[in-house]
Design a protein around this motif. Structure first.
Motif, PDB file in Angstrom:
ATOM      1  N   MET A 164       0.823  -1.212   0.000  1.00 51.58           N
ATOM      2  CA  MET A 164       0.000   0.000   0.000  1.00 51.58           C
ATOM      3  C   MET A 164       0.859   1.266   0.000  1.00 51.58           C
ATOM      4  SD  MET A 164      -2.962  -1.191  -0.332  1.00 51.58           S
ATOM      5  CE  MET A 164      -4.143   0.083   0.041  1.00 51.58           C
ATOM      6  N   LEU A 165       2.094   1.180   0.484  1.00 52.17           N
ATOM      7  CA  LEU A 165       2.968   2.352   0.489  1.00 52.17           C
ATOM      8  C   LEU A 165       3.397   2.718  -0.930  1.00 52.17           C
ATOM      9  CD1 LEU A 165       5.160   1.514   3.611  1.00 52.17           C
ATOM     10  CD2 LEU A 165       3.113   2.964   3.484  1.00 52.17           C
ATOM     11  N   LYS A 166       3.562   1.699  -1.778  1.00 46.26           N
ATOM     12  CA  LYS A 166       3.924   1.949  -3.174  1.00 46.26           C
ATOM     13  C   LYS A 166       2.713   1.965  -4.098  1.00 46.26           C
ATOM     14  CE  LYS A 166       8.565   0.134  -2.776  1.00 46.26           C
ATOM     15  NZ  LYS A 166       9.532  -0.851  -3.245  1.00 46.26           N
ATOM     16  N   GLY A 167       1.557   1.548  -3.565  1.00 47.65           N
ATOM     17  CA  GLY A 167       0.331   1.580  -4.342  1.00 47.65           C
ATOM     18  C   GLY A 167       0.273   0.563  -5.470  1.00 47.65           C
ATOM     19  N   LYS A 168       0.892  -0.615  -5.249  1.00 50.35           N
ATOM     20  CA  LYS A 168       0.846  -1.607  -6.323  1.00 50.35           C
ATOM     21  C   LYS A 168       0.831  -3.029  -5.774  1.00 50.35           C
ATOM     22  CE  LYS A 168       5.794  -1.744  -7.216  1.00 50.35           C
ATOM     23  NZ  LYS A 168       6.825  -1.626  -8.234  1.00 50.35           N
TER      24      LYS A 168
END
Length: 195
Positions: A40-44
């Motif tokens: 979720m921190l990188k959104g992928k």
């Protein structure tokens, strides 16, 4: 209070279960017989966990965010490392669909409950389950939870039963019944002196 979207998850099928890691770093979603792992921190999408043969019905993430447990519709549970999507242990004692999962705060134990009313307490290092007094009910287990100090286990059922056990001994310490009520979830307070 204002809600903010921090990320989104796109799946090809409905997810019967999701779980989030501490700080929102990881999101896990059951998709058929797999678990999709999202960073979720990188959104992928990060990876896919392929170790179930049947539909994944429940997920839990450890409090340190390093591990997950996943359960499926035939009662198989897998304890695994999130970052490498690698199996640590397979836990097989249930005969019905897994309906509740939880880690202890110290990640030494996990608890599970199923549709048939069985509750198990697992020592994760060995993969062995500890015998609990009065742990087979005639109702669906809707939730399991540990006290913040990991010394007590709580289980709730669809017919209003709540039990508390000592993690160390497996002895039942308390029992409650809320007549004509299904309990969706239950937790200990911070001091573990109230539910």
């Amino acid at each position: 209070n204002t809600w903010t979207t921090v990320g989104s998850i796109r799946l090809s099928a409905p997810a019967p279960c999701v779980a989030f890691g501490p700080g929102g770093a990881w999101a896990l979603a059951g998709e058929d017989d797999d678990v999709i792992i999202y960073n979720m921190l990188k959104g992928k999408r990060f990876a896919r966990f392929y170790e179930h043969d049947e539909m994944v019905t429940r997920l839990a993430v450890s409090f340190d965010g390093a591990f997950a447990i996943s359960g499926d519709e035939v009662g198989d549970i897998v304890y695994w490392e999130i970052a490498g999507a690698k199996v640590k242990k397979r836990l097989r004692e249930h005969e019905g669909e897994i309906t509740a999962l939880a880690f202890s705060m110290d990640t030494d134990y996990a608890a599970s409950g199923d549709r048939e009313g069985a509750i198990r307490l697992w020592k994760l290092k060995t993969g062995k389950d500890r015998v609990l007094a009065d742990c087979d009910w005639s109702e669906k287990i809707t939730d399991v939870a540990f006290s913040p100090d990991s010394s007590k286990l709580l289980a709730a059922g669809s017919k209003g039963h709540l039990n508390v056990w000592s993690v160390k001994s497996g002895d039942r310490k308390q029992r409650f019944h809320l007549k004509n009520q299904s309990i969706a979830c239950a937790r200990f307070n911070v001091k573990a002196d109230a539910i």
